[in-house]
Scaffold this active site. Structure first.
Site, PDB file in Angstrom:
ATOM      1  N   GLU A 401      44.016  39.005  29.482  1.00 17.03           N
ATOM      2  CA  GLU A 401      42.565  38.928  29.597  1.00 17.03           C
ATOM      3  C   GLU A 401      41.859  39.910  28.673  1.00 17.03           C
ATOM      4  OE1 GLU A 401      42.339  39.114  33.928  1.00 17.03           O
ATOM      5  OE2 GLU A 401      42.037  36.950  33.915  1.00 17.03           O
ATOM      6  N   GLU A 477      50.182  32.824  35.632  1.00 16.99           N
ATOM      7  CA  GLU A 477      49.784  33.225  36.981  1.00 16.99           C
ATOM      8  C   GLU A 477      49.463  31.954  37.742  1.00 16.99           C
ATOM      9  OE1 GLU A 477      46.657  36.266  37.063  1.00 16.99           O
ATOM     10  OE2 GLU A 477      47.524  37.186  35.282  1.00 16.99           O
TER      11      GLU A 477
END
Ligand code: GAL
Length: 974
Positions: A401, A477
């Site tokens: 991220e 994820e």
């Protein structure tokens, strides 16, 4: 003091180039232990190294997920910048090389977030990159006898902008500090290339030792492979060699030697390749059954000891986890050594996240700002150079991220040129332009299905789109394991198993990062965001793991283990045959011993072993079981419930578990049809939706009298039973609360489902049947449910038939779901024991019940509770045929399902469960709250990701529910 370096976007000054971790015989001296310490020029005290100062009474931990806890003003940090000074004097061992030309380095394996170091008063340099190693040359400064090292550590620095991982902000020297003597010349760095050719079974070995400081006379020996004092550069072709894989982590002991130094290493041969968009290792496609692992210990934070790291690895192996993403930074080096040794595929992630910039539209994101390029490249180099010799490392990951930008592209480019043998991962690159893996987080089932079929929507740039379609897919994820859940794992696994392009996934995440606290009266609890008075925090979003903070497996881990087990059983009753399928990528099933057992109504009838032939990876073996079935019955007319259970256990000890450890199980009903709520044993099959099915289940009207005389009801108990009320609400789970605007819990609350009132329409008795009709509805709403209770007592047995339907047009409920549909009873708290026949022993919910098995179970009310770090709905037991709730004398209440029911029993109300911030704040209210449910809404994973699948939703509709109640009495002695 001037700390200008703190806000310099550069990585630091003075550290040596990064290099591999190595097990050298050159002298080394651990400087771990007690150091002198003071925070912000306060009084000097002592602090252990490694440790975080906030966990030793200096300042407080703080938790944010995405938000920076300081203004976004890169590269600057606030004036309030907690700064710790560390000081330690150590004695140099008498035989330590000092003097002219002697080289020693001071190594820091992890300091959060920025530090400067001095030896004997002379500055050595400063560094950033909290989870990365830094070495400083100290040879010329060392003196025989006493030496003093001083370190200044700053909590905030320009580096903090690159370290916005979703975790506690914790500072200090939290990994080892070591003084290392380096011979001159030294074998500082090497790069092992050990490939394996699956077509021939041969290996190739070439070790690069070229680099600064490397002497020309390095010799390599691998005795087991017949290599003695050869040139490490080779390449050496080795006739036959056993490859390394996570399933069979075979390594070969090797020695690199110079005249001055011996380095021991363990070499694993393996080759990674992408073939037609499919991830392969050693010629075979592999499936990643992974978890995201942060380093966490409830008392020590990210300062992990070896025993804790080993515990993680053993727990993972025992639960069939075969891969770890080191979210979101390189772990302690010892963890990777354990992954090599025990066998886990690793996605080694660089220490990088700039997620907080998303909150300002990614403006000034370091990932695309040339001023930060050196810092970002430095982080990538330090990751790769340190960890490059671990066979377990499968991918390099640029970070997490951090948006997109040229610095990430530069990191990828450097990485590819330094190590062309490993694919590069980064999820934030939606086009996958500079990476070798298409990675997504929290994609829902339908998206994964489309990607598996290679039918996902194209992206804008056709060339990038074509590249993305040519690489394997991973869910870096998924299945957010926060609180009660994840729901929907079986359905994900079905897709992962089905599509070769889908290489697997990594559950978010391994462990709840709760911080251990103790109440004044000695009860332990776990703190989360806000518990330290942080002005800005993200609450219990930090508690989203498969294991609780103390590493007790949560129900989510038990479910995950069942769903991912690589051993699958199938029963074919028409052929009277049982089969086992080997879903390992490489290993055969010869390490397993198979058994069967048969139970009638949960009572053992017979058991034996199953002698499957050798079954290689990918194969299925079948055994006829006519004989077994003939011996034990299998008669569909048998009036008991017959279940065959088959198991696979370790036949021999493995390094990670003892012989006997259960690796897989499955249950098959032999007289199917009697029970309308079948339990499936396979991960890939969805569990039947109890609502749609049970809602229309025929209601039988007969009560079978017990053979003993009619029991007499204790008055209070009978009244408590007949006072049973319809209940449609549950204490919201974290997944019900959802994130952002998608909160089911909020919608339930807005609809008033947590404050339903009851109005009796009529109450009449006719022919022994008491009929009570009620309207159940919240204030300020015209939505309501009509509930009709029909009570009849025969021979001391109470039968309830409950019918529920929406009042008026069901369409008025829109897409609102009901949290649950069932009955609430208030019973005496003297009923502390529960025995039941149904799914157990652990909790289960309609989209998370692969791991529950049919049997007779017995637990105390206390044991029925699951202590989620933040209290919420928990402890449901599914598909009970009957359950008994009894006191210490064995007296109480028996409930029988027509055919089944779910139940939960707890000493507090759902309202109290929903309101308590932590488990220790829940106080028994003097009532045993018994929930008998026809159905629950699914769990899903909406705390971060998709909600429950449509087939697991509980929508208001017509429903019927029938139960029998009997008192359990203890026969008086005659
Ligand atoms: C992801 C992130 C993780 C964690 C998770 C939610 O976006 O990569 O670090 O924050 O969400 O728990």
């Amino acid at each position: 003091m001037s700390f200008a370096y703190v806000v310099d976007p550069g990585p630091g000054v003075g550290a040596r180039p990064p290099r591999t971790t190595a097990d050298s015989d050159a002298p080394s001296l651990s400087l771990n232990g007690l150091w002198e310490f003071r925070l912000d020029q306060g009084p000097w005290t002592e602090l252990p190294v490694p440790a975080h100062w906030q966990l030793h009474g200096h300042g407080s931990p703080a938790y944010t997920n995405v938000s920076y806890p300081f203004p976004i003003d890169p590269p600057f940090v606030p004036d309030e910048n907690p700064t710790g000074e560390y000081r330690r004097t150590f004695q140099l061992p008498a035989d330590w090389p000092v003097g002219d030309g002697a080289v020693s380095v001071l190594r820091f394996d992890g300091v959060d977030s920025c530090f400067a170091v001095r030896l004997n008063g002379t500055p050595l340099g400063h560094a950033k990159g909290s989870r990365l190693a830094h070495e400083f040359e100290v040879g010329a400064l060392l003196r025989p006898g006493a030496n003093t090292v001083e370190v200044v550590v700053h909590q905030w620095s320009s580096g903090s902008y690159l370290e916005d991982q979703d975790m506690w902000w914790l500072s200090g020297i939290f990994r080892d500090v070591t003084l290392l003597a380096r011979p001159e010349p030294a074998l500082d760095d090497f790069f092992v290339h050990a490939g394996w050719d699956h077509t021939t079974g041969s290996g190739t070995l070439a070790i690069e030792t070229a680099g600064p400081g490397v002497p020309p006379d390095v010799r390599l020996s691998v005795p087991e492979l017949g290599l003695h004092d050869v040139d490490p550069a080779g390449p050496h072709l080795i006739g036959q060699v056993e490859p390394w894989s996570a399933e069979s982590p075979r390594r070969y002991d090797a020695v690199l030697r110079t005249d001055r130094e011996t380095v021991r290493l363990r070499i694993g041969f393996r080759s990674i390749a992408v073939v037609d968009g499919v991830l392969t290792v050693n010629g075979a496609p592999i499936t990643l059954r992974g978890v995201n692992r942060h380093e966490w210990h409830p008392e020590h934070g990210r300062a992990l000891d070896h025993a804790t790291m080993l515990r993680d690895v053993l727990l993972m192996k025992r639960h069939h986890v075969n891969a770890v993403r080191t979210s979101h930074y390189p772990p302690h080096p010892a963890f990777l050594e354990l992954c090599d040794e025990y066998g886990l595929w690793v996605v080694d992630e660089c220490d990088l996240e700039t997620h907080g910039f998303e909150q300002v539209g990614w403006r000034r994101n370091p990932s695309d700002d040339p001023r930060w390029q050196e810092a970002m490249l430095d982080r990538m180099r330090r990751t790769v150079e340190r960890d490059k010799n671990h066979p377990s490392v499968l991918f390099w990951s640029l970070g997490n991220e951090a948006g997109t930008g040229r610095n990430l592209a530069a990191m990828a480019q450097w990485c590819r040129s330094r190590d062309p043998e490993r694919p590069i991962h980064y999820e934030g690159d939606r086009d996958s332009g500079y990476v070798d893996v298409y990675s997504r987080m929290y994609a829902n089932h339908a998206e994964v299905d489309a990607i598996g079929r290679r039918e996902e929507p194209p992206t804008d740039d056709p060339a990038l789109d074509a590249h993305r379609r040519s690489v394997p897919f991973v869910l870096c994820e998924y299945a957010h394991a926060m609180g009660n859940g994840p729901g929907g794992l079986s359905e994900y696994q079905r897709l992962i198993d089905m599509y070769p392009r889908v290489a697997g996934g990594f559950v978010w995440e391994w462990i709840d990062h709760g911080i251990a606290r103790t109440t004044p009266d000695g009860r332990r609890w776990y703190a989360y965001g806000g518990d330290f008075g942080e002005p800005l925090h993200d609450g219990n979003f930090i508690a989203d793991g498969l294991v609780f903070p103390d590493r007790t497996p949560s129900p989510g881990l038990i479910e995950f283990a069942k769903v991912i087990t690589p051993i699958r059983f199938d029963l074919d009753l028409t052929l009277s045959a049982i089969s086992v399928t080997n879903r390992y990528d490489f290993r055969s099933l010869d390490h397993l011993a198979f058994g069967w057992s048969l139970e009638r109504d949960g009572q053992p009838v017979a058991s034996g072993t199953l002698d499957f032939p050798e079954t290689v990876a990918g194969d299925t073996s079948t055994l006829p079981i006519e004989e077994l079935l003939a011996t034990v019955g299998g008669d569909p007319a048998d009036d008991g419930e017959l279940w065959l259970t088959v198991t696979a256990r370790l036949a021999q000890d493995q390094p990670w578990a003892d012989a006997g450890h259960e690796m897989a199980w499955a249950q098959f009903p032999l007289n199917a049809g009697r029970f309308p709520a079948p339990v499936t044993s396979q991960a890939s099959t969805s569990v039947s939706a109890p609502v749609s099915r049970s809602m229309s289940a025929p209601v039988s009207t007969s009560i079978t009298p017990m053979s003993t005389p009619a029991p007499t009801w204790p008055a209070g108990l009978r009244d408590a039973v007949t006072a049973a009320r319809l209940d449609v609400w549950r204490a919201p789970t974290d997944n019900d609360r959802g994130c952002g605007t998608r909160s089911l819990a909020l919608r339930w609350e807005q609809a008033g489902l947590h404050r339903m009132g009851h109005r009796t329409i009529d109450d009449s008795t006719e022919s022994g049947v008491r009929t009570v009709r009620t309207r159940v509805a919240p204030a300020a709403s015209d939505l309501g449910l009509l509930a009709t209770y029909r009570w009849r007592e025969t021979d001391g047995v109470l039968r309830l038939d409950l019918a529920v339907e929406p009042d008026g047009d069901p369409a008025r409920w829109g897409d609102l779901t009901l949290p649950r549909l069932g009955l609430h009873l208030a019973l005496p708290t003297s009923l502390t024991q529960v025995a039941w026949f149904g799914l157990g022993p652990g909790e289960s919910y309609r989209d998370s019940r692969a791991a529950a098995r049919i049997g007779r179970w017995s637990l105390s009310v206390t044991e029925l509770q699951t202590p989620y770090v933040r209290p919420q709905e928990n402890g449901n037991r599914s598909a009970a045929r009957w359950a008994e709730f009894t006191d210490a004398q064995g007296r109480g209440l028996r409930v029988e399902g027509l055919p089944t029911f779910d139940f939960a029993a707890r000493p507090w109300s759902d309202a109290a469960l929903a309101a308590a911030p932590h488990p220790h704040e829940l106080t028994p209210d003097g009532v045993l709250h018994l929930h008998l449910d026809l159905a629950h809404d699914g769990l899903g994973t909406a705390s971060c990701g998709p909600g429950a699948l449509p087939e697991h939703r509980l929508r208001p509709g017509k429903a019927e529910f029938s139960l029998l109640f009997r008192p359990v009495v203890v026969a008086s002695p005659s």
